[in-house]
Design an enzyme around this catalytic site. Structure first.
Site, PDB file in Angstrom:
ATOM      1  CD  GLU A  54       8.726  -6.752  -0.297  1.00  0.00           C
ATOM      2  OE1 GLU A  54       7.805  -7.219  -0.979  1.00  0.00           O
ATOM      3  OE2 GLU A  54       8.554  -6.185   0.794  1.00  0.00           O
ATOM      4  CB  CYS A  69       9.557   0.187   1.342  1.00  0.00           C
ATOM      5  SG  CYS A  69       9.776  -1.280   2.353  1.00  0.00           S
ATOM      6  CB  ALA A  82       6.227   6.645 -17.118  1.00  0.00           C
ATOM      7  N   GLY A  85       4.104   1.005  -5.592  1.00  0.00           N
ATOM      8  CA  GLY A  85       3.328   0.495  -4.458  1.00  0.00           C
ATOM      9  C   GLY A  85       4.293  -0.153  -3.492  1.00  0.00           C
TER      10      GLY A  85
HETATM   11  N1  NAI Z   1      10.289  -5.312   2.973  1.00  0.00           N
HETATM   12  C1  NAI Z   1      11.380  -4.775   2.459  1.00  0.00           C
HETATM   13  O1  NAI Z   1      11.726  -5.034   1.322  1.00  0.00           O
HETATM   14  C2  NAI Z   1      12.235  -3.843   3.258  1.00  0.00           C
HETATM   15  C3  NAI Z   1      11.868  -3.428   4.524  1.00  0.00           C
HETATM   16  N2  NAI Z   1      12.662  -2.557   5.235  1.00  0.00           N
HETATM   17  C4  NAI Z   1      12.298  -2.178   6.598  1.00  0.00           C
HETATM   18  O2  NAI Z   1      12.541  -3.308   7.457  1.00  0.00           O
HETATM   19  C5  NAI Z   1      11.547  -3.376   8.486  1.00  0.00           C
HETATM   20  C6  NAI Z   1      10.853  -4.720   8.431  1.00  0.00           C
HETATM   21  O3  NAI Z   1      10.148  -4.792   7.217  1.00  0.00           O
HETATM   22  P1  NAI Z   1       9.476  -6.157   6.713  1.00  0.00           P
HETATM   23  O4  NAI Z   1      10.474  -7.247   6.857  1.00  0.00           O
HETATM   24  O5  NAI Z   1       8.857  -5.884   5.409  1.00  0.00           O
HETATM   25  O6  NAI Z   1       8.353  -6.325   7.833  1.00  0.00           O
HETATM   26  P2  NAI Z   1       7.260  -7.461   8.015  1.00  0.00           P
HETATM   27  O7  NAI Z   1       6.035  -6.779   8.426  1.00  0.00           O
HETATM   28  O8  NAI Z   1       7.272  -8.362   6.809  1.00  0.00           O
HETATM   29  O9  NAI Z   1       7.826  -8.326   9.235  1.00  0.00           O
HETATM   30  C7  NAI Z   1       7.939  -7.867  10.531  1.00  0.00           C
HETATM   31  C8  NAI Z   1       8.057  -9.093  11.458  1.00  0.00           C
HETATM   32  O10 NAI Z   1       8.280  -8.625  12.794  1.00  0.00           O
HETATM   33  C9  NAI Z   1       7.556  -9.491  13.676  1.00  0.00           C
HETATM   34  N3  NAI Z   1       7.365  -8.839  14.974  1.00  0.00           N
HETATM   35  C10 NAI Z   1       6.486  -7.869  15.309  1.00  0.00           C
HETATM   36  N4  NAI Z   1       6.625  -7.530  16.620  1.00  0.00           N
HETATM   37  C11 NAI Z   1       7.625  -8.295  17.105  1.00  0.00           C
HETATM   38  C12 NAI Z   1       8.256  -8.409  18.373  1.00  0.00           C
HETATM   39  N5  NAI Z   1       7.889  -7.625  19.401  1.00  0.00           N
HETATM   40  N6  NAI Z   1       9.240  -9.316  18.524  1.00  0.00           N
HETATM   41  C13 NAI Z   1       9.638 -10.097  17.493  1.00  0.00           C
HETATM   42  N7  NAI Z   1       9.071 -10.036  16.273  1.00  0.00           N
HETATM   43  C14 NAI Z   1       8.085  -9.139  16.078  1.00  0.00           C
HETATM   44  C15 NAI Z   1       6.272  -9.773  12.923  1.00  0.00           C
HETATM   45  O11 NAI Z   1       5.616 -10.928  13.415  1.00  0.00           O
HETATM   46  C16 NAI Z   1       6.800  -9.956  11.491  1.00  0.00           C
HETATM   47  O12 NAI Z   1       7.149 -11.303  11.245  1.00  0.00           O
HETATM   48  C17 NAI Z   1      10.627  -2.179   8.240  1.00  0.00           C
HETATM   49  O13 NAI Z   1      11.061  -1.112   9.034  1.00  0.00           O
HETATM   50  C18 NAI Z   1      10.832  -1.861   6.780  1.00  0.00           C
HETATM   51  O14 NAI Z   1      10.596  -0.517   6.472  1.00  0.00           O
HETATM   52  C19 NAI Z   1      13.844  -2.093   4.738  1.00  0.00           C
HETATM   53  C20 NAI Z   1      14.267  -2.474   3.493  1.00  0.00           C
HETATM   54  C21 NAI Z   1      13.507  -3.395   2.656  1.00  0.00           C
HETATM   55  O1  UGA Z   2      12.945   0.245   1.818  1.00  0.00           O
HETATM   56  C1  UGA Z   2      12.555  -0.711   1.191  1.00  0.00           C
HETATM   57  O2  UGA Z   2      11.789  -1.545   1.638  1.00  0.00           O
HETATM   58  C2  UGA Z   2      13.003  -0.964  -0.218  1.00  0.00           C
HETATM   59  O3  UGA Z   2      12.120  -0.219  -1.103  1.00  0.00           O
HETATM   60  C3  UGA Z   2      12.397  -0.385  -2.486  1.00  0.00           C
HETATM   61  O4  UGA Z   2      12.305  -1.761  -2.856  1.00  0.00           O
HETATM   62  P1  UGA Z   2      10.903  -2.475  -3.222  1.00  0.00           P
HETATM   63  O5  UGA Z   2       9.769  -1.687  -2.677  1.00  0.00           O
HETATM   64  O6  UGA Z   2      11.060  -3.897  -2.825  1.00  0.00           O
HETATM   65  O7  UGA Z   2      10.796  -2.493  -4.812  1.00  0.00           O
HETATM   66  P2  UGA Z   2      11.272  -1.545  -6.009  1.00  0.00           P
HETATM   67  O8  UGA Z   2      11.926  -2.374  -7.024  1.00  0.00           O
HETATM   68  O9  UGA Z   2      12.020  -0.373  -5.525  1.00  0.00           O
HETATM   69  O10 UGA Z   2       9.886  -1.052  -6.602  1.00  0.00           O
HETATM   70  C4  UGA Z   2       9.018  -0.244  -5.835  1.00  0.00           C
HETATM   71  C5  UGA Z   2       7.837   0.182  -6.679  1.00  0.00           C
HETATM   72  O11 UGA Z   2       8.231   1.131  -7.656  1.00  0.00           O
HETATM   73  C6  UGA Z   2       7.716   0.768  -8.929  1.00  0.00           C
HETATM   74  N1  UGA Z   2       8.643   1.280  -9.963  1.00  0.00           N
HETATM   75  C7  UGA Z   2       9.974   1.001  -9.881  1.00  0.00           C
HETATM   76  C8  UGA Z   2      10.848   1.512 -10.813  1.00  0.00           C
HETATM   77  C9  UGA Z   2      10.370   2.335 -11.855  1.00  0.00           C
HETATM   78  O12 UGA Z   2      11.117   2.847 -12.723  1.00  0.00           O
HETATM   79  N2  UGA Z   2       9.038   2.596 -11.901  1.00  0.00           N
HETATM   80  C10 UGA Z   2       8.158   2.086 -10.985  1.00  0.00           C
HETATM   81  O13 UGA Z   2       6.947   2.371 -11.048  1.00  0.00           O
HETATM   82  C11 UGA Z   2       7.609  -0.748  -8.877  1.00  0.00           C
HETATM   83  O14 UGA Z   2       6.679  -1.215  -9.803  1.00  0.00           O
HETATM   84  C12 UGA Z   2       7.167  -0.962  -7.439  1.00  0.00           C
HETATM   85  O15 UGA Z   2       5.775  -0.822  -7.335  1.00  0.00           O
HETATM   86  C13 UGA Z   2      13.837   0.064  -2.752  1.00  0.00           C
HETATM   87  O16 UGA Z   2      14.160  -0.148  -4.131  1.00  0.00           O
HETATM   88  C14 UGA Z   2      14.826  -0.704  -1.881  1.00  0.00           C
HETATM   89  O17 UGA Z   2      16.141  -0.203  -2.091  1.00  0.00           O
HETATM   90  C15 UGA Z   2      14.429  -0.501  -0.422  1.00  0.00           C
HETATM   91  O18 UGA Z   2      15.284  -1.244   0.439  1.00  0.00           O
END
Ligand code: NAI
Ligand code: UGA
Length: 448
Positions: A158, A265, A257, A262
């Site tokens: 993100e 993910c 550190a 948070g």
């Molecule tokens: N947020 C991130 O940076 C990353 C997330 N992921 C994974 O990707 C997945 C999605 O994460 P986010 O995008 O953060 O989730 P999110 O919670 O932001 O979005 C999920 C979306 O799915 C929709 N939804 C729920 N039920 C539905 C249904 N039955 N049909 C159609 N839409 C529906 C919701 O309304 C919402 O807009 C999770 O498994 C997460 O672990 C993987 C890599 C990065």
């Molecule tokens: O599965 C996911 O959703 C994603 O989770 C993380 O991405 P994200 O949570 O968006 O952000 P990061 O940049 O990884 O940071 C995560 C947390 O770790 C903390 N952090 C990061 C790096 C570090 O050295 N120390 C530290 O405390 C950040 O402050 C933040 O709270 C992974 O970096 C992505 O590769 C992955 O796709």
């Protein structure tokens, strides 16, 4: 290709937009109709640099559409992505309710063979289970069709989502047929990626995703644990981190550190991984420790502030800079600021909160309380304050006007939760400085 994306949260919307940007015809569907309405007006319901412009551009070019009928989304699609959320349940396991809602709908509506791509992070075995469930539904309708289910986990961060999605380090594809691998290669061809496209079994693809997040989180927790020793023995964890990361076998990333990780993910995926170990009755002391160190870290930091202010904490004013779980996002999921502000309040402090993207989504995550005050200006936050706490290292905070901060604060205490500032410089400005794993405060206190 014609592609439908189900679930338009962070991952779904970035996926849909990037696919349309390289020339695919993309239709996005979400269960949340308000979200669809906003997106049709090019309004992105969360903060991600550059995304709104790209959504708007692709809508205008006619490559990106948002629909509120599932059958419209799947009508002509060659590939369907599922990117719905998989949040943690009470027991830490991943909640797959939304995912199976989509599978159920597809099973009832699909009329032909199609490739289903699971982008959501799901426990090992889920792709196989979806494959069985979906094809059983199709068979029960008397259809002679068979869908490939492909695991294609997402690794974007993100706040850096667009950079990451156009410049990935690898594309992981878990499938069971040559045809499915080839479809995915065709789909990604217009991106002209130079990174490896790794073909594997779905189980390996699913586990790779958890392995990546847990490994990155373990580096952070290792450094945080080490910071406790550093602080006690008079070492500076930032210097140790530099020395460590310079070894090319280790590298510098994720060795920072601070108050710990948070977000939506790391915390959830580590719980889910731990749950997988439990389910298979395999001990995992490492996975447990990653999470334990992380949650202790926030408490230790809050405790340091409270102990430092001692009796003066009662009715003191403490300013928090940065509320989101990391910079360049408005995501508050498991943001350390929530817990830290609560601990400070409980100890008797009034807490003033500032974030560069302070919006209602952020404010709504905090309890309504007279001891909590949101302000729109970073300097207003420190006015009359007894402590300034840096929680999230937005670049806005990189070089604040410390002279102004000194004039505004009642007591010049700085608690740097991200080791963002140079302690010598901050101290030279007359502040008492405390970082994480930076010991001088114990020996060089200058007031406060
Ligand atoms: N947020 C991130 O940076 C990353 C997330 N992921 C994974 O990707 C997945 C999605 O994460 P986010 O995008 O953060 O989730 P999110 O919670 O932001 O979005 C999920 C979306 O799915 C929709 N939804 C729920 N039920 C539905 C249904 N039955 N049909 C159609 N839409 C529906 C919701 O309304 C919402 O807009 C999770 O498994 C997460 O672990 C993987 C890599 C990065
Ligand atoms: O599965 C996911 O959703 C994603 O989770 C993380 O991405 P994200 O949570 O968006 O952000 P990061 O940049 O990884 O940071 C995560 C947390 O770790 C903390 N952090 C990061 C790096 C570090 O050295 N120390 C530290 O405390 C950040 O402050 C933040 O709270 C992974 O970096 C992505 O590769 C992955 O796709």
């Amino acid at each position: 290709m014609k592609i439908a994306v189900f679930g338009l949260g962070y991952v779904g919307l970035v996926t849909a937009t990037s696919l349309s940007e390289v020339g695919h015809q993309v239709i996005g569907y979400d269960a949340d109709t308000d979200k669809l309405e906003s997106l049709r007006n090019s309004e992105v319901p969360f903060y991600e640099p550059g995304l709104a412009d790209l959504v708007s551009k692709n809508i205008d070019q006619g490559n990106l559409h948002f629909v509120d009928h599932i059958d419209w989304a799947i009508a002509d699609s060659d590939v369907i992505f599922i990117a719905v959320g998989t949040p943690p349940k009470e027991d830490g396991s991943a909640d797959l309710k939304s995912l199976y809602q989509v599978v159920e709908s597809l099973g009832q509506m699909l009329e032909r063979s199609i490739t289903i791509v699971v982008k959501s992070t799901v426990p090992v075995g889920t792709n196989q289970a979806i494959d069985r469930a979906l094809n059983a539904l199709l068979e029960s309708r008397g259809l002679q069709v068979s869908c490939d289910v492909v695991s294609n986990p997402e690794f974007l961060r993100e706040g850096n989502a667009l950079h990451d999605v156009f410049n990935p380090d690898r594309i992981v594809i878990g499938a069971t047929s040559r045809q499915a691998f080839d479809t995915m290669r065709r789909l990604y061809a217009p991106f002209h990626f130079t990174c490896p496209l790794l073909e594997m079994e779905p189980a390996s693809a699913e586990l790779s995703k958890y392995a990546a997040n847990a490994f990155l989180a373990s580096r952070i927790s290792f450094m945080n644990e080490l910071s406790r020793l550093a602080e006690t023995v008079g070492a500076d964890i930032n210097q140790v981190s530099t020395a460590l990361g310079t070894d090319p076998r280790i590298g510098h990333h994720f060795l920072h550190a601070g108050i710990g990780y948070g977000g939506s993910c790391f915390p959830k995926d580590i719980l889910s991984l731990r749950n997988m170990f439990w389910e298979h009755r395999i001990e995992s002391p490492l996975t447990n420790a990653i999470q334990q160190v992380n949650s202790e870290q926030r408490h230790r930091f809050a405790k340091t502030i409270i102990e430092h202010l001692a009796d003066a904490i009662d009715n003191s004013t403490i300013a928090l800079w940065g509320l989101t779980f990391k910079p360049n996002t408005d995501d508050m999921r498991d943001a350390p600021s929530l817990e830290i502000s609560q601990l400070l309040q409980k100890a008797g402090a009034n807490v003033r909160l500032y974030d560069p993207v302070l919006n209602s989504a952020i404010k709504d995550r905090f309890p309504t309380d007279s001891q909590l005050e949101f302000v729109d200006d970073m300097y207003e936050a420190v006015h009359g304050a007894d402590a300034l706490v840096l929680v999230t290292e937005w670049t806005t905070f990189a070089e604040p006007d410390f002279t102004k901060v000194m004039q505004l604060m009642r007591t010049p205490n700085v608690f740097d939760g991200r080791n963002f500032w140079d302690p010598d410089f901050v101290r030279s400005q007359g502040f008492t400085y405390y970082g994480v794993g930076r010991p001088e405060i114990r020996f060089n206190q200058k007031g406060g």
